[in-house]
Write an enzyme that holds these catalytic residues in place. Structure first.
Site, mmCIF file in Angstrom:
data_model
loop_
_atom_site.group_PDB
_atom_site.id
_atom_site.type_symbol
_atom_site.label_atom_id
_atom_site.label_comp_id
_atom_site.label_asym_id
_atom_site.label_seq_id
_atom_site.Cartn_x
_atom_site.Cartn_y
_atom_site.Cartn_z
ATOM 1 N N HIS A 1 -74.508 30.738 73.113
ATOM 2 C CA HIS A 1 -75.653 30.008 72.576
ATOM 3 C C HIS A 1 -76.836 30.306 73.476
ATOM 4 O O HIS A 1 -76.694 30.308 74.702
ATOM 5 C CB HIS A 1 -75.348 28.508 72.550
ATOM 6 C CG HIS A 1 -76.293 27.721 71.694
ATOM 7 N ND1 HIS A 1 -77.582 27.502 72.047
ATOM 8 C CD2 HIS A 1 -76.122 27.124 70.486
ATOM 9 C CE1 HIS A 1 -78.177 26.783 71.100
ATOM 10 N NE2 HIS A 1 -77.310 26.547 70.142
ATOM 11 N N ARG B 1 -85.132 24.320 68.267
ATOM 12 C CA ARG B 1 -85.917 25.445 67.749
ATOM 13 C C ARG B 1 -86.200 25.252 66.266
ATOM 14 O O ARG B 1 -87.270 25.582 65.778
ATOM 15 C CB ARG B 1 -85.186 26.764 68.011
ATOM 16 C CG ARG B 1 -85.279 27.160 69.487
ATOM 17 C CD ARG B 1 -84.575 28.461 69.774
ATOM 18 N NE ARG B 1 -83.126 28.320 69.718
ATOM 19 C CZ ARG B 1 -82.323 29.036 68.933
ATOM 20 N NH1 ARG B 1 -82.810 29.962 68.162
ATOM 21 N NH2 ARG B 1 -81.022 28.832 68.947
#
Ligand SMILES: Cc1cc2nc3c(=O)[nH]c(=O)nc-3n(C[C@H](O)[C@H](O)[C@H](O)COP(=O)(O)OP(=O)(O)OC[C@H]3O[C@@H](n4cnc5c(N)ncnc54)[C@H](O)[C@@H]3O)c2cc1C
Length: 580
Positions: free
Chosen positions: A240, A260
């Site tokens: 990740h 995000r």
């Protein structure tokens, strides 16, 4: 060897190992079909790894974007898996995911809704449409709560703190499992017609990992391989892009992709929005592998922060929105780092996050190489190829949890005779006795740390032939040191024995991962080889690994024409389509 006096016995039509989303969903299906099921986990059922999942769960419901379809979901998954996923698994997942959400809603899941009552769906990176349902950023916790509640409602016997050490096999078929109680050390011999293995992945074998301690230690891989299964694509591990960088004790803890998704911006220490160089179209909403490689490269090339991270900034967004949409992230940074994300950028770096490889299963039934043994959830492989789309894992746990419930019920009902093997039970007993009797000057925790260092240094975001070979040699050294492993249960319980067995699982998973990473001489998805920087068409295959170290290339089936046509399109255009 005769049975021990402290050995407890149990029998179940189906034993489910794992009380995360996959195991509980399988157990619920079995119970609803009238099959007697015992479900065990090595830690508390309300605290299985699944509770960490935050961002959401995918299903092409079309509540926000009616043009979405299961075929498009399948196409996005195949394409972003770099064509290493099994098309039959992906199509089944995408087709059945809406029904999985319906089940959860019926059992009481409190997903976010629009004012008119529709389920809200958000964008997750690299999905063409909004198809991710969520419950704040507590989606995994909410799903786990609902499954635990439903399991109790349908009368499933669930045992926490029961560590399974071995699957019992005779003539290629399972007949039970052996284990011990982590609190008091009492032994368990469980006889079962069929077993569902749902014991998670192996991402904790890296130094910076989004798992907590003692989870995802490769137990499922060891149990399956010792029973006679093959593993597949173990090198395909998703890093990740955004794990916490400090404090050291929390390094790797996930910073959800939803940050995000909500508009978080990545910058290097010089203030540059560097995703403009790596993926000018999708920027921060590019796929995980690309963002992880971008973060890694910025840090490796000296443009990172002093602590070795890059900056993720969400402070330009409205404070109330942040508190409503990302409450867990807000709390996490305040609690762990004394940092207010509504005003200050977060420091982040790649963290080992998801095992896309795992136990080899049939794409439709999730049956393994061993009769009566099924594998599901993060421990199984097939859906995610070389790069998992965010939100697909929870969907996989629920869809295939139901599938293995149906299949294990069928196996149990069709079983006429079951032969049990006393020698197999004796071996399982001896394994635990021998570990407890071993005396030496090595302890599990430092050896786990040594292994995690090797994997981080030699098999992290970027890999090379020499590094991987050195990694294999160093793993062998750690393995040799386990001969002098001292296991000392004490008044506080048998955690020490669990750590020793975790270490054995981790060593096996590390060996398989390094060997497959060596064999995949190309760069594809999450697997980056500096010495083979391109994708190689000849390697659009799955790699199966057997206990003796043999690696075989397996061809991949074609997807259906409709899905293939949708997958062939251009990259997803995300500008102006962020959230609602
Ligand atoms: C921080 C974080 C955020 C995530 N966010 C998302 C997201 O938003 N959306 C998404 O789709 N996915 C997400 N994921 C991935 C997803 O959470 C996992 O892939 C999924 O929960 C795995 O579920 P599982 O049931 O397969 O295994 P787990 O939940 O890991 O459960 C494994 C079970 O096996 C038991 N077990 C293990 N070994 C033994 C043994 N030897 N004996 C007995 N029991 C054993 C454990 O006790 C546990 O009960 C996230 C992951 C992390 C780490």
């Amino acid at each position: 060897m005769s049975a021990r006096s402290d050995e407890r016995r149990a029998a179940a039509s189906v034993l489910v190992i794992g009380t995360g989303a996959a195991g509980l969903r399988a157990a619920i299906e079995l119970a609803e079909r009238g099959v007697q099921v015992l479900c065990v986990g090595k830690r508390r059922r309300d605290d299985a790894h699944t509770v960490l999942a935050s961002g959401g769960i995918n299903a092409a419901l079309g509540t926000m974007d009616p043009e979405d379809s299961w075929e498009q979901h399948a196409a996005d998954t195949l394409r972003e898996g770099y064509w290493l996923s099994d098309p039959a698994s992906v199509e089944l997942l995408s087709r059945e995911a809406p029904a999985a959400i319906d089940d959860l809603v019926r059992w009481g899941a409190r997903f976010e809704r629009e004012d008119d009552g529709r389920l809200t769906q958000r964008f997750f990176g690299a999905h063409r449409y909004r198809r991710t349902c969520f419950a704040g950023d507590y989606t995994g916790r909410e799903i786990q709560r609902v499954l635990v509640h439903r399991a109790a409602e349908v009368g499933i016997e669930v045992r926490d703190d029961l560590y399974v050490t071995r699957l019992l096999v005779h003539d290629g078929r399972v007949f039970g499992a052996y284990g011990f109680d982590v609190d008091d050390g009492s032994r368990w011999l469980i006889i079962a017609d069929a077993i569902v293995l749902a014991a998670g992945g192996h991402t904790r074998i890296w130094r910076r990992s989004s798992s907590r301690r003692d989870e995802n230690t490769g137990d499922a891989m060891r149990l399956a391989v010792e029973a006679g299964c093959r593993l597949r694509d173990m090198e395909l591990v998703q890093f990740h892009p955004t794990g916490m960088v400090f404090p050291e004790g929390s390094a790797g803890t996930l910073v959800t992709e939803a940050v995000r998704g909500e508009g978080g911006i990545l910058r290097n220490a010089g203030g540059e929005r560097f995703m403009e160089r790596y993926d000018p179209e999708r920027l921060e909403l590019s796929t995980r592998d690309r963002v992880a490689l971008a973060n890694y490269t910025e840090i490796a090339q000296g443009r990172g922060t002093e602590r070795g991270g890059v900056l993720l900034d969400i402070s330009h967004l409205d404070r109330d929105l942040i508190l409503r949409r990302l409450p867990r992230m807000y709390r996490q940074f305040v609690d762990l780092a004394m940092l207010d994300i509504t005003t200050t950028p977060m420091e982040v770096a790649p963290t080992a996050h998801y095992s896309m490889g795992g136990v080899l299963v049939d794409p439709k039934t999730h049956a393994t190489d061993v009769g009566g043994l099924f594998a599901v959830g993060e421990c199984a492989t097939g859906v995610h190829g070389a790069n998992r789309l965010g939100g697909n894992s929870l969907a996989e746990c629920l869809v295939f949890g139901r599938v293995v419930g149906i299949e294990a019920a069928r196996w149990s009902r069709a079983l006429d005779v079951q032969v049990r093997d006393r020698a197999a039970v004796d071996e399982a007993r001896e394994e635990v006795d021998e570990l407890l009797a071993r005396r030496g000057d090595e302890f599990a925790r430092p050896l786990q740390r040594a292994l995690r260092d090797v994997m981080s240094e030699r098999c992290g975001v970027v890999r090379s032939e020499n590094g991987l070979r050195d990694g294999l040699a160093r793993v062998r050294e750690v393995e040799e040191r386990t001969i002098a492993l001292e296991v000392r249960p004490d008044l506080a319980g048998y955690a020490d024995l669990a750590h020793a067995l975790d270490l054995h699982g981790s060593l096996l998973a590390a060996r398989a991962t390094l060997a497959c990473a060596l064999e995949r001489r190309e760069t594809r998805g999450a697997h980056n080889r500096v010495d083979f920087p391109r994708q190689d068409a000849a390697l659009q295959v799955n790699l199966t690994w057997t206990k003796d170290g043999e690696i075989v290339r397996q061809p991949i089936a074609e997807p259906s024409a409709a899905v293939a046509a949708l997958a062939g399109g251009p990259n997803v255009e995300v500008a102006g389509r962020l959230l609602e």
